[in-house]
Design a protein around this motif. Structure first.
Motif: not given
Length: 1198
Positions: A769-783
């Motif tokens: 996701l880019n900066a305008t899609q993160a929507y919040g701090p500490n962006l992470r991904y659950i794989v």
């Protein structure tokens, strides 16, 4: 449990080290130089299947191949006893293989060789065993002779027609047809059961319109045997015409047939039991009678049917469950129902299992004094028993080994020594089958070796991550250390990361990291080292890229692309238009720092991208070019004002602040005599990409305020750019910042993929996701991932990067993958499931049963047997044939042995190999190709192509030495493609559009020259020359004779073959004509001189000279003077070559003709003086004696 895994991969070299409790195992690299040097016990690499059914019409091949060092020897047992191959002349073993070949070309019964076979491969380090192979010969017995009576039955009654096919091996495929070979129509009323019988739920009158015959098709012989047909006679209560009931609402009642409740025809009763083995398909069947025909439904007691592997067949009368597992045990029931009622049958299913591996024993390579273990764990129902063997003998009867201890399914080795090598067999068996695995234990002592090439050069862009590889091998396992520039201490620190496989990873390459790195592998037997030179290169950057432009049609445009790059790397600059390569035509000019477009047209509008790339990195910049049509405007004072880009907007203000929107207002700048057409709003955020501006939206030039849609948790800053037809303004000064509140992500990553990078892993990647899609701090991904159709729970991992690697995966199995975005405010919606695959390995088996058929002299057809899917170990790309020309059947003809290949895409069993050379010996081998590469090669097949037609002669020269003959010369064909039997020459005369008749000449194979006697000196000739073999004539080479002198240009044949001009007839004729003219001129001069001799300079001088000759010269011939008087030319003139009268020059040619002392000045006029009479007489005397010889006259001119 502590496990350390060392994995080294370098150009096909795989090296694994394991430490598990007291185990330390070494896997020898696949490098053939190392494998050929190290001793290795035997390993079975190929064997026939356990239940081996063969065609009695073919020879029998029982496969057994093994590898080892030294090369193993082979022996066989049959039915548990030694099988002496040498005593049976029909039996032999293939060379360097244990494969048995039983040849029946000289007669014999294949049935005599049925039995249980087992192969042994042994060398001095141990003995390996194959599985026990049960050899059976295919059988297709005939139907027993029987007489079938007429079947009489009442309409509406159930009926079963028995098939009872003969018991073949393998069992035949059964189907029903009429005696006229028409298929029997089947539906829910009439259908065939799994046992081959034909069931009628109820019989109707139309069933008697045909007879019924059961057919059996046998696999190996491909024959169909037909049983005597059944004939039905239907007893009906209403024998009216069938067509009278077709439109009746209740056909049965109209015909007087009583409707009945369902009753099971198969299976019988209300319940039954069925046992099925794990891993096979479970087939349950219920066939019911009744009027009308019942419908069948299936249920599982206490649960749902497994939808992902359940299939209804035979009009819902059969339930198939694929790949049965223990969880499929239970009670299933079928419900048969019609409007009269319903009935059900319960089937109790129990799943048993032949042994299957939990931990299959693996080869164990140890260093002296090391410990290790072999583990053999299998499961089944009932639970299998484990038996250990060593070198083919039960371990209980083997010689004692103090370093070996057997503990059930495990053998523990302690303090192993050189000489303890052996092959161990583990046999796991129960009443449903057995498993046999070979695993050798080899004790090696090998000093360290570095497997990478010496003195590698690694280039990397500054601040990028890089890895220096140093694969190594040794026994005991060496320790590896890295040094830089010969420093005494090993590398360590946060910027360096040493991997257990020996690689050194540099997290961020800086200029100071440049240098020479040395890796040193050490064990008790010695050490080995290698050097890697690391060079740090500057990144490639576009410092000034193209900008969005709006231009008028026909104007000149320049798109900037100024680049900064490392001077030691080769830079390549390419331009794209609308993301496709740009064709640089005449209107465009590519420069080092940009692109110029002359005379811009509407078709030039679009996105332009400058791509600067080196071997290590690249950078790109994009701009949009808008082309405006030229519109004629009325003439007024304003048209003369210059137009420029607008001034920048100013005084940006944010109002109406909301969670997801804000209003931006600005004051336009001066338009500079060109109306503003658009405003571009850009934004910058300071969390992910600070300082980088992005386009947000675009608005018409008539507005100066807009509501902007915003994303959560972004610290926005805005600026505005004005656009007119000239171009874009400078950006406005930035607005104040506005920080939106956060929220959980609304979308998940796109581009999710799962693919293996090695045979035991799967790399999951996605587009973040880019900066305008993160929507919040500490962006992470659950794989999340799990094997497809495994019903196991999801494995998951939370990462902050854009990739995750799953290790220890089976080879090429499908996985279900989900990647979900998450921040501190929550998770995104549940993501879609993506199917990925784990890593591929090289195919394990080559194509077999390769058959060749020569189609013609340049092509062959190939047929082969497909490999089993489980041997592909990946996605089948193609079957590939490698072939090369071994030799030509012509003596002393050199041929290229370059290997060529042709691929046959997909799972296909045949193909065509073309573009072969005729009359040659070829060799061919085939491989299976998957995404990893080529599998093992098949056995080499040899074939010979027949003769073909030859190619054209190497050259064809035409010479024309004179006007009467034409000489032809040619060379032998470059590719004879057979034995040359001669040459054919066709030729015909032509003159303009007129052509003569065609003439033919034939020559022997050694003749390469021919002289043609011309019959027509004016016409030209066209020649067609071709070589021939026994097969036929080859391709013609066509040439034409040289053009005559009066043609403007020489013919192609003349130019091509460099015909000697000195031998051409027209040239010789021209030279003769010139010589004749010169001779006539000399004769005229001689006559004039004989009359008094010299050309006059003036008329007076000529008259005086004549008088002097008359008086003083006694040799003057008055008669000659008188005889020439009538033909005398006017004074002061002479006749030119073309007959015109020209004024004679004042110069005298007498002395030039005589070679006297007279001279010419610069303009060619004669300046010599007249000689005295005495000299003149002497000269004339000499001249008179020489003038009678034309040759002397010509030489005097020379």
């Amino acid at each position: 449990m502590v496990m350390q895994q060392y994995l080294l991969t370098y150009t096909g070299v795989v090296f694994a080290l394991y430490l598990h409790h007291i185990i330390r195992a070494i896997e020898v690299p696949l490098d053939p130089n190392i494998q050929n040097e190290l001793p290795q016990p035997p390993t079975i690499t190929k064997q026939s299947v356990k239940d081996y059914i063969v065609d009695p019409r073919d020879n029998i091949f029982i496969d057994c191949e093994a590898k080892g060092n030294p090369i193993p020897t082979f022996s066989w047992t049959r039915n548990g006893k030694f099988f002496n191959v040498a005593k049976d002349p029909k039996v032999s073993m293939q060379r360097r293989s244990g494969t048995l070949v039983i040849d029946f070309r000289g007669g014999g019964r294949p049935e005599d060789y049925e039995g249980e076979y087992q192969c042994s491969a042994r060398n001095e380090y141990g003995t390996a065993l194959s599985s026990k192979i049960l050899l059976q010969v295919s059988r297709s017995p005939l139907w027993p002779k029987e007489h079938l009576d007429l079947v009489e039955i009442d309409e509406g009654s159930p009926l079963t027609l028995k098939c009872n096919p003969p018991p073949g091996l393998p069992p035949p495929v059964v189907f029903w047809m009429s005696s006229s070979m028409e298929p029997i129509h089947q539906d829910k009323r009439v259908s065939q059961g799994q046992n081959g019988d034909l069931y009628f739920s109820n019989v109707m009158l139309q069933d008697a319109q045909t007879d019924y015959s059961c057919n059996a098709r046998f696999h190996f012989t491909h024959t169909i045997q037909q049983k005597n047909p059944y004939t039905l006679k239907i007893q009906t209560k209403n024998p009216h015409n069938e067509t009278s009931f077709r439109n009746h609402t209740d056909m049965y009642s109209a015909r007087g047939v009583m409707e009945t409740t369902p009753s099971f025809m198969y299976p019988y009763g209300t319940s039954s039991n069925q046992i099925v083995l794990r891993g096979v398909d479970l087939l349950l069947e219920c066939i019911a009678s009744g009027v009308p025909a019942p419908d069948i439904m299936w249920h599982k007691k206490g649960g749902e049917l497994p939808t992902d592997k359940t299939k209804l067949e035979n009009f819902n009368k059969a339930l198939r469950i694929t790949n049965v597992s223990e969880e499929d045990s239970g009670e299933y029931f079928c419900l048969a129902s019609n409007k009269m009622g319903s009935i059900r049958h319960t089937i109790s299913v129990r799943v048993k299992a032949a042994p299957y591996w939990l931990d299959e024993p693996q080869n164990l390579i140890l260093a002296p004094a090391e410990d290790g273990r072999l583990v053999c764990r299998a499961n089944g129902n009932p639970k299998p028993t484990i038996q250990w063997l060593v070198n083919g003998e039960p371990i209980e009867s083997a010689p004692p080994n103090p370093s070996r201890e057997v503990a059930g399914d495990t053998i523990v080795f302690r303090d192993t020594q050189i000489g303890s090598s052996a092959v161990y067999q583990c046999n796991a068996s129960n009443e449903h089958g057995y498993l046999l695995a070979n695993a050798f234990v080899s004790v090696l002592d090998v000093p360290p070796r570095i497997l990478a090439p010496r003195n590698q050069l690694i280039k990397v862009i500054q601040y990028n991550r890089t890895r220096l590889d140093c694969p190594f091998f040794g026994s005991p396992i060496p320790t590896l250390r890295w040094f830089k520039n010969g420093q005494g201490s090993a590398l360590d620190g946060e910027n360096y990361q040493r991997h257990e496989n020996g690689s050194l990873e540099i997290n961020m390459a800086r200029k100071e990291d440049q240098g020479i790195y040395t890796c040193v592998a050490t064990n008790i037997l010695g050490k080995a080292e290698n050097q890697v030179r690391l060079e740090i290169k500057d990144p490639t950057r576009i410092v000034r890229g193209p900008e969005d432009l709006i231009v008028k049609r026909g104007s000149l445009v320049r798109l900037d692309c100024r680049i900064k790059h490392d001077s030691t790397l080769k830079l390549t600059v390419t331009w794209l238009k609308d993301d496709t390569p740009l064709y640089i035509g005449n209107r465009m000019k590519k420069e080092d720092d940009g692109l110029i477009i002359y005379g811009v047209a509407e078709k030039d509008q679009g996105d332009y991208t400058c791509v600067a790339s080196t071997e290590l990195d690249k950078d790109s910049a994009k701009a949009f070019l808008t082309v405006l049509a030229v519109v004629s405007a009325p003439t007024n004072r304003m048209t003369a004002l210059p137009k420029e880009r607008p001034e920048r907007p100013r005084d940006l203000e944010l109002t109406d602040l909301a969670e997801r929107s804000v209003r931006l207002t600005w004051i336009p700048g001066d338009d500079n005599n060109s109306p503003i057409t658009d405003y571009v709003v850009q934004f910058e955020e300071d969390k992910f990409q600070p300082g980088l501006w992005h386009n947000h939206s675009r608005y018409p030039g008539s507005v100066n305020s807009a509501v902007l849609r915003l994303s959560p948790y972004v610290n926005y800053q805005f600026r505005v750019i004005a656009v007119n037809e000239v171009g874009s303004s400078l950006p406005s000064l930035p607005s104040e910042r506005y920080h939106t509140i956060g929220a959980s992500p609304e979308i998940n990553p796109t581009g999710v993929q799962g693919a293996g990078t090695q045979k035991n892993n799967m790399e999951i990647t996605w587009t973040p996701l880019n900066a305008t899609q993160a929507y919040g701090p500490n962006l992470r991904y659950i794989v999340k991932w799990r094997q497809r159709e495994s019903r196991e729970s999801w494995s998951n991992e939370t990462v902050r990067t854009t990739r995750h690697v799953v290790w220890n995966t089976p080879i090429y199995v499908p996985y279900e993958i989900k990647v979900q975005a998450e921040n501190d405010f929550g998770r995104a919606p549940e993501p879609d499931v993506i199917i990925g695959y784990s890593g591929e390995d090289y195919p394990k088996a080559p194509p077999t049963d390769i058959r060749l058929k020569v189609i013609n002299s340049t092509a062959i057809s190939l047929q082969w047997s497909r490999v089993y899917p489980d041997t592909i170990q990946g996605q089948l790309k193609e079957y590939r044939a490698y072939f090369w020309r071994e030799s030509s059947l012509l003596k002393n003809l050199w041929v290229s042995k370059k290997r060529q290949s042709v691929g046959f895409v997909g799972d296909r069993p045949r193909g065509i190999v073309s573009r072969l050379f005729p009359y040659s010996n070829y060799k061919l081998e085939m491989v299976v190709v998957n995404g990893r590469g080529d599998g093992p090669r098949s056995e080499i097949k040899e074939f010979t192509t027949p003769e073909g037609v030859p190619s054209v002669p190497r050259y064809f020269r035409i010479r024309q030495p004179n006007l009467e003959t034409i000489t032809l010369e040619w060379g032998h064909p470059e590719h004879p493609n057979g034995i040359i039997t001669g040459y054919n020459l066709r030729y015909q005369a032509f003159n303009g559009t007129k052509t003569g008749r065609t003439l033919v000449e034939t020559f022997s194979p050694n003749q390469t020259r021919f002289t043609l006697q011309r019959t027509d000196p004016i016409s030209r000739y066209r020649f067609f020359l071709r070589a021939r073999t026994q097969v036929g004539d080859g391709e013609s080479i066509v040439e034409e004779s040289p053009a005559p002198l009066n043609e403007a240009t020489p013919t192609p044949a003349y130019t091509k073959n460099h015909v000697d001009i000195a031998t051409q007839g027209w040239f010789i004729g021209l030279m003769c004509a010139i010589a004749l003219l010169v001779l006539i001129l000399l004769i005229v001069c001689f006559i004039k001189r004989s009359r008094g001799g010299k050309y006059p300079v003036r008329e007076k001088v000529e008259v005086l000279d004549h008088e002097d000759h008359k008086v003083d010269d006694p040799s003057f011939d008055y008669r000659s003077l008188e005889s020439d008087e009538d033909n005398k030319e006017p004074p002061g003139s002479h006749t030119s070559l073309d007959g015109t009268i020209k004024q004679e020059s004042d110069d005298s040619l007498v002395d030039y003709g005589e070679g006297g002392e007279g001279q010419f000045n610069e303009d060619g006029s004669f300046i010599g003086q007249y000689t005295v009479k005495k000299d003149k007489e002497e000269t004339e005397g000499n001249e008179s004696s020489e003038a009678t010889s034309p040759v002397n006259a010509i030489y005097s001119l020379a």
